[in-house]
Scaffold this motif. Structure first.
Motif, PDB file in Angstrom:
ATOM      1  N   THR A 191      26.908 -61.325   8.467  1.00 59.26           N
ATOM      2  CA  THR A 191      26.070 -61.561   7.935  1.00 59.26           C
ATOM      3  C   THR A 191      24.921 -62.718   8.821  1.00 59.26           C
ATOM      4  O   THR A 191      23.319 -62.430   8.812  1.00 59.26           O
ATOM      5  CB  THR A 191      25.997 -62.386   6.069  1.00 59.26           C
ATOM      6  N   LYS A 199      16.796 -68.839   0.123  1.00 57.89           N
ATOM      7  CA  LYS A 199      17.422 -67.063  -0.161  1.00 57.89           C
ATOM      8  C   LYS A 199      19.075 -67.314   0.555  1.00 57.89           C
ATOM      9  O   LYS A 199      19.275 -68.339   0.933  1.00 57.89           O
ATOM     10  CB  LYS A 199      16.893 -65.916   1.010  1.00 57.89           C
ATOM     11  N   VAL A 257      23.085 -65.583   0.660  1.00 56.69           N
ATOM     12  CA  VAL A 257      23.826 -64.595   0.914  1.00 56.69           C
ATOM     13  C   VAL A 257      25.849 -64.922  -0.093  1.00 56.69           C
ATOM     14  O   VAL A 257      26.089 -65.655   0.789  1.00 56.69           O
ATOM     15  CB  VAL A 257      23.782 -64.147   1.886  1.00 56.69           C
ATOM     16  N   VAL A 314      24.699 -55.567  -3.809  1.00 49.21           N
ATOM     17  CA  VAL A 314      24.133 -55.457  -2.756  1.00 49.21           C
ATOM     18  C   VAL A 314      22.988 -56.655  -3.343  1.00 49.21           C
ATOM     19  O   VAL A 314      23.177 -57.910  -3.838  1.00 49.21           O
ATOM     20  CB  VAL A 314      23.528 -55.053  -1.867  1.00 49.21           C
ATOM     21  N   PHE A 315      22.578 -56.325  -4.402  1.00 47.44           N
ATOM     22  CA  PHE A 315      20.939 -56.808  -4.825  1.00 47.44           C
ATOM     23  C   PHE A 315      20.855 -56.794  -6.017  1.00 47.44           C
ATOM     24  O   PHE A 315      21.497 -55.734  -7.092  1.00 47.44           O
ATOM     25  CB  PHE A 315      20.044 -56.629  -4.514  1.00 47.44           C
ATOM     26  N   GLY A 320      21.780 -61.948  -2.158  1.00 43.78           N
ATOM     27  CA  GLY A 320      22.857 -61.023  -1.784  1.00 43.78           C
ATOM     28  C   GLY A 320      23.770 -61.059  -2.359  1.00 43.78           C
ATOM     29  O   GLY A 320      24.383 -62.803  -1.805  1.00 43.78           O
ATOM     30  N   GLN A 325      25.186 -53.767   4.809  1.00 45.00           N
ATOM     31  CA  GLN A 325      25.239 -54.777   4.022  1.00 45.00           C
ATOM     32  C   GLN A 325      23.989 -55.866   4.465  1.00 45.00           C
ATOM     33  O   GLN A 325      23.312 -55.838   3.440  1.00 45.00           O
ATOM     34  CB  GLN A 325      26.038 -55.195   2.768  1.00 45.00           C
ATOM     35  N   TRP A 377      20.898 -54.879   5.889  1.00 46.41           N
ATOM     36  CA  TRP A 377      19.775 -54.645   5.055  1.00 46.41           C
ATOM     37  C   TRP A 377      19.911 -56.130   4.435  1.00 46.41           C
ATOM     38  O   TRP A 377      17.877 -56.130   4.008  1.00 46.41           O
ATOM     39  CB  TRP A 377      20.924 -53.693   3.320  1.00 46.41           C
ATOM     40  N   ILE A 378      20.689 -56.563   3.462  1.00 50.00           N
ATOM     41  CA  ILE A 378      19.574 -58.202   3.242  1.00 50.00           C
ATOM     42  C   ILE A 378      18.552 -59.150   4.620  1.00 50.00           C
ATOM     43  O   ILE A 378      17.713 -59.369   3.965  1.00 50.00           O
ATOM     44  CB  ILE A 378      21.476 -59.058   3.303  1.00 50.00           C
ATOM     45  N   SER A 379      19.919 -58.755   5.906  1.00 47.02           N
ATOM     46  CA  SER A 379      18.165 -59.472   6.547  1.00 47.02           C
ATOM     47  C   SER A 379      16.949 -58.628   6.517  1.00 47.02           C
ATOM     48  O   SER A 379      16.321 -59.330   6.408  1.00 47.02           O
ATOM     49  CB  SER A 379      19.368 -59.815   8.446  1.00 47.02           C
TER      50      SER A 379
END
Length: 513
Positions: A19, A139, A141, A378-379, A387, A403, A406-408
């Motif tokens: 991540t 944000k 994670v 994930v969300f 996330g 995952q 996508w989050i990034s």
């Protein structure tokens, strides 16, 4: 400057590391909070959940990230050891310069949304000194891992046991169990491996293994499945189990089976009946695939062999009483145990999230399949700046990477999340998996090809396979043509000719000129 960080990542295990790397690639500024003094998560040799002889269940092909393949000579055959897996993660972190973004000995105690959600999240963490600090981030994670808090023992009269008690997470090797009588409780991967190792490697030991149900005991190297109608597999080539099961050919074969979930389970149990042929030869370990309503598997290259030597006593009945070191079982069996090793799974804890967030995600730490309900795991539509990576059971490296990517991209505003309606529909699918009673799955998403494609599709990384097939066909044709031309050049040094479909001979190269 600390104030420059805009994304908090909780945990520096595999999911936290990938991540961090993906966030950096998207131009974001992450800081990773790690409660221990080193990276690795479950693979950390000091604080993780590994033992000295452990080798990963899946091959190095699955236990790596796409942009950092294993280097030759850094792993043992197909299946790296725990130490080699940890070294891989250390090398990955060093190669991508992630260590400077990790704050070690920093345990996150609270993640609270700011009063105005536009302002992000306040993350409170405790340092090794005991001092708590709070910092604001745009944000967050959660990559804290699921295998941190072993389940409490669930044995009758457990409090009356006077021997040595430990959990699988703390097991390192068989040395402490020489000349000891040992009870191992659990039907997980680790319980079978630990019971076999103690029975084989601790001279003078006596091992009783207590399970609720018998799993299919698979070897790490398997015969490749064949289409329905093939009677046996002995002549098939040998592959690591992840290459056998995690591919489009296997997915297509299973998808072609009619009859829904029950038929799918019946087909897979029939396949496992062939794959686990050595297990099926022993009546104590035998499973009848015709009567099975679910799938339940573990991996061990040694358990069946060691069990066949008579060094393990397997009991499938509950304990009815414990008095001191004396165990009594429902079938009348008794056993005096010096040591008790509990290998009964984990509580999936998120103690730092406030109750309103937990409630929105339907958080249940005791739910083995899906402790939280999220879109694609994930969300959550109510918290688009929060996330999760690695938060469904058995999330392997490629899925973690998808995952994290996508989050990034979402956090960097390069990709948008689907509508709330679409996300709610996706979450309903997760509820169906969690609440399924007809055929209870062992893992929520065991088809890793499908879940990987599903994630890749969210941010445009899923290839067009029809176009890809055409490209591959063209490339194969060009390769064949190149070989033909090369042979012509070798055979006729002065010129190279080729005959087209109209039988016209064309000179492509003339070395006389």
């Amino acid at each position: 400057m600390i104030e420059d960080y805009n994304v908090a990542v909780i945990g520096a295990g595999p999911s936290g590391l990938v991540t961090c790397k993906e966030l950096l690639d998207s131009g974001l500024r992450p800081i990773v909070f790690e409660k221990n003094d080193d990276i690795g998560g479950v693979w950390n040799p000091k604080t993780g959940s590994t033992w000295d002889s452990l080798h990963v269940n899946l091959s190095h092909n699955t236990m790596m990230f796409s942009d950092y393949p294993w280097k030759e000579g850094t792993y043992s055959h197909h299946f790296p050891s725990a130490a080699e897996q940890f070294n891989y993660l250390k090398s990955y972190a060093q190669h991508f310069e992630l260590l400077q973004h990790i704050r070690f000995n920093s345990r996150v105690t609270r993640v609270q949304q700011c009063q105005d959600p536009v302002n992000g999240w306040e993350v409170t963490y405790e340092q090794a000194s005991g001092i708590e600090r709070t910092q604001r981030f745009d944000k967050v994670v959660v990559a804290s891992g699921m295998f941190q808090n072993p389940n409490a023992p669930n044995l009758v009269d457990f409090e009356k046991y006077t021997g040595q008690v430990s959990v699988a997470k703390d097991y390192k090797n068989a040395l402490p169990y020489h000349n000891k009588s040992v009870v191992v409780v659990g039907d997980s991967y680790s319980s079978f491996e630990i019971a076999a190792e103690i029975a084989e490697c601790a001279p003078g030991s006596k091992v009783v293994h207590i399970i609720r149900r018998m799993p299919w005991i698979m070897h790490r190297m398997l015969n490749r499945p064949k289409p329905p109608g093939v009677d046996n597999l002995p002549g098939a080539p040998i592959h690591p189990l992840d290459l056998v099961f995690f591919n489009r050919e296997a997915t297509a074969m299973i998808d072609s089976m009619p009859g829904g979930i029950a038929a799918d389970a019946a087909f897979k149990n029939g396949l496992l009946n062939m794959i686990c042929a050595d297990q099926q030869l022993n009546q104590d370990l035998h499973k009848d695939p015709a009567t099975l309503r679910d799938l339940f598997m573990c991996t061990s290259d040694t358990y069946t062999r060691v069990y066949n030597t008579g060094k393990i006593q397997l009991l499938k009945v509950p304990v009815t009483s414990i008095n001191g070191k004396h165990f009594t079982f429902e079938d009348g069996t008794t056993f005096d145990a010096d040591c008790l090793i509990m290998s009964t799974g984990y509580q999936y804890q998120l103690p730092f999230l406030p109750k309103d967030v937990q409630d929105a995600m339907e958080y249940n730490p005791s739910n083995r399949l899906l402790p939280i309900i999220l879109y694609k795991n994930v969300f959550h539509p109510s918290y688009p700046t929060l996330g999760f990576v690695g938060w469904f059971l058995n999330t392997y490296f490629p899925i973690m990477e998808l995952q994290a990517r996508w989050i990034s991209l979402v956090f960097a505003d390069e990709v948008s999340l689907p509508s709330r309606e679409v996300m709610e529909q996706g979450m309903e699918e997760e509820r169906k998996i969690r609440d399924c009673t007809s055929v209870r799955p062992q893992f929520p998403h065991s088809d890793y090809t499908k879940i990987g494609d599903s994630l890749a599709k969210e941010f445009g990384a899923l290839p067009n396979f029809d176009h890809l097939k055409v490209h591959i066909a063209r490339q194969n044709l060009l390769d064949k043509l190149s070989k033909t031309l090369l042979q012509s050049i070798i055979q006729v040094p002065n010129c190279c000719t080729i005959t087209n479909k109209d039988d016209q001979t064309l000179t492509l190269f003339d070395f006389k000129k």
